[in-house]
Design a protein around this motif. Structure first.
Motif, short mmCIF file in Angstrom:
data_model
loop_
_atom_site.label_atom_id
_atom_site.label_comp_id
_atom_site.label_asym_id
_atom_site.label_seq_id
_atom_site.Cartn_x
_atom_site.Cartn_y
_atom_site.Cartn_z
N TYR A 224 8.23 -8.56 32.12
CA TYR A 224 7.58 -9.18 31.01
C TYR A 224 8.35 -9.09 29.77
O TYR A 224 8.44 -8.37 29.26
N ALA B 31 3.10 4.04 44.05
CA ALA B 31 2.12 4.37 43.25
C ALA B 31 1.68 3.50 42.20
O ALA B 31 2.39 2.40 42.20
N ASN B 32 0.79 3.57 41.47
CA ASN B 32 0.21 2.92 40.41
C ASN B 32 1.45 2.66 39.50
O ASN B 32 1.86 3.48 39.07
N GLY B 33 1.57 1.17 39.22
CA GLY B 33 2.63 0.99 37.91
C GLY B 33 3.97 0.99 38.30
O GLY B 33 4.99 0.77 37.75
N ALA B 34 4.22 1.13 39.80
CA ALA B 34 5.51 1.19 40.54
C ALA B 34 6.31 -0.15 40.34
O ALA B 34 7.61 -0.32 40.30
N GLY B 35 5.50 -1.25 40.07
CA GLY B 35 6.14 -2.59 40.35
C GLY B 35 5.67 -3.72 41.55
O GLY B 35 6.15 -4.41 41.85
N LYS B 36 4.64 -3.05 42.23
CA LYS B 36 4.50 -3.81 43.57
C LYS B 36 3.92 -5.23 43.28
O LYS B 36 4.34 -6.28 43.95
N THR B 37 2.97 -5.19 42.36
CA THR B 37 2.39 -6.76 42.04
C THR B 37 3.44 -7.39 41.53
O THR B 37 3.58 -8.60 41.64
N THR B 38 4.27 -6.87 40.33
CA THR B 38 5.26 -7.63 39.82
C THR B 38 6.35 -8.20 40.87
O THR B 38 6.84 -9.52 40.71
N GLU C 191 -4.37 -8.91 43.94
CA GLU C 191 -5.01 -7.82 43.67
C GLU C 191 -6.32 -8.11 42.89
O GLU C 191 -6.41 -8.87 41.97
N VAL D 198 10.74 -4.28 34.62
CA VAL D 198 10.21 -3.52 35.61
C VAL D 198 10.51 -3.31 36.78
O VAL D 198 10.63 -2.23 37.50
N1 LIG Z 1 1.37 -8.45 32.21
C1 LIG Z 1 2.22 -7.52 31.62
N2 LIG Z 1 3.05 -7.35 30.57
C2 LIG Z 1 3.55 -6.27 30.49
N3 LIG Z 1 3.82 -5.35 31.24
C3 LIG Z 1 3.17 -5.44 32.36
C4 LIG Z 1 2.42 -6.48 32.85
N4 LIG Z 1 1.91 -6.25 34.10
C5 LIG Z 1 2.35 -5.23 34.59
N5 LIG Z 1 3.05 -4.47 33.63
C6 LIG Z 1 3.78 -3.37 33.63
O1 LIG Z 1 4.65 -3.14 34.59
C7 LIG Z 1 4.86 -2.04 35.50
C8 LIG Z 1 4.67 -2.38 36.83
O2 LIG Z 1 3.28 -3.09 37.18
P1 LIG Z 1 2.68 -3.65 38.31
O3 LIG Z 1 3.86 -4.47 38.96
O4 LIG Z 1 1.34 -4.02 38.27
O5 LIG Z 1 2.77 -2.26 39.27
P2 LIG Z 1 1.79 -1.85 40.87
O6 LIG Z 1 1.31 -3.05 41.44
O7 LIG Z 1 2.73 -1.18 41.58
O8 LIG Z 1 0.75 -0.83 40.33
C9 LIG Z 1 3.67 -1.25 34.81
O9 LIG Z 1 4.28 -0.45 34.05
C10 LIG Z 1 2.92 -2.26 34.13
O10 LIG Z 1 2.44 -1.52 32.83
#
Ligand SMILES: Nc1ncnc2c1ncn2[C@@H]1O[C@H](COP(=O)(O)OP(=O)(O)O)[C@@H](O)[C@H]1O
Ligand SMILES: [Mg+2]
Length: 234
Positions: free
Chosen positions: A11, A35-42, A83, A16
């Motif tokens: 971002y 885990a939470n914050g690993a980058g799965k959604t990204t 999600e 990430v």
């Molecule tokens: N829109 C955003 N802007 C900035 N940082 C983001 C944003 N969305 C997620 N992040 C950061 O990117 C990292 C990975 O997030 P995410 O992909 O949501 O992880 P997961 O889905 O595995 O929980 C985290 O550190 C999160 O804080």
């Protein structure tokens, strides 16, 4: 079918994901656990075109789809169930399904709807109710059903088990397996490693933006690191 090659994404200036390589073959269920914050959604956002990668290539059926807009990825057969579900609470179930299949018309739409109602009979019974009247589990079912209404070749599910009771999670996973039996490949993203690996063929372990392990789900389920970090086993 889906090939992610050297993906770096994030971002603005915050990176990430680092050199992610992964693949999903036709008819497979593939898990990404982390885990939470690993980058799965990204990762999923990069695949579907919600964010543009810094580097790397996304290929779908041999074509480079990196950076294409979401509607183009959807048209080619990629569907994301986000999600948190993101339903339209004040629309009926039928209207929510229509939103998922807005690019599809006529007989093809009716056939899809019939197929989706076969998988989710409860949604047929309640098709004229507002989405907000559904339980958490039913809302997840509706989110998945809506994802199917664009007639995808691959369905990507972002933490479908989140916030659901174990019994309901089992039901959701059964439905995911059924969808695969129907010929749709699945990319399943979960913090719940156990249930996810139990239904998938292969998996990837994502830690702070890097893939640290990959293998068949059987291998991952008996891997010492996976057992300790993700399955709560010593
Ligand atoms: N829109 C955003 N802007 C900035 N940082 C983001 C944003 N969305 C997620 N992040 C950061 O990117 C990292 C990975 O997030 P995410 O992909 O949501 O992880 P997961 O889905 O595995 O929980 C985290 O550190 C999160 O804080
Ligand atoms: Mg996430």
């Amino acid at each position: 079918m889906l090939l992610v090659d050297g993906l770096n994404a994030g971002y603005e200036e915050v990176q990430v994901l680092w050199d992610i390589n992964l693949a999903v073959r036709e008819g497979e269920i593939v898990s990404i656990i982390g885990a939470n914050g690993a980058g799965k959604t990204t990762t999923l956002k990069s695949i579907v075109g919600l964010i543009i990668p810094f580097k790397g290539i996304i290929r779908f059926n041999g074509n480079d789809i990196t950076g294409l807009p979401v509607h183009e990825a959807v048209r080619r057969g990629i569907s994301l169930v986000p999600e948190g579900r993101h339903l339209f609470p004040k629309m009926t179930i039928l209207e929510n399904l229509r939103m998922g299949g807005y690019t599809i018309n006529g007989d093809r739409y009716e056939n899809l709807l019939e197929r989706v109602f076969q998988i989710f009979p409860i949604l047929k019974e309640r098709k004229d109710q507002l989405a907000l009247t559904l339980s958490g589990g039913e809302q997840q079912m509706l989110a998945i059903a809506r994802g199917l209404m664009s007639d995808p070749k691959i369905l990507m599910l972002d933490e479908p088990s989140l916030g659901l009771a174990p019994k309901i999670v089992k039901r959701v996973m059964k439905v995911v397996s059924e969808i695969r039996e129907g010929g749709v490949a699945i990319l399943l993203v979960e913090q719940n490693a156990k249930i996810s690996l139990e239904i998938s063929d292969r998996g990837y372990v994502l830690e702070t933006g890097r893939i640290v392990l990959e293998g068949t789900s059987k291998e991952l389920l008996r891997n010492e690191h996976v057992k300790k970090a993700y399955l709560g086993l010593m």
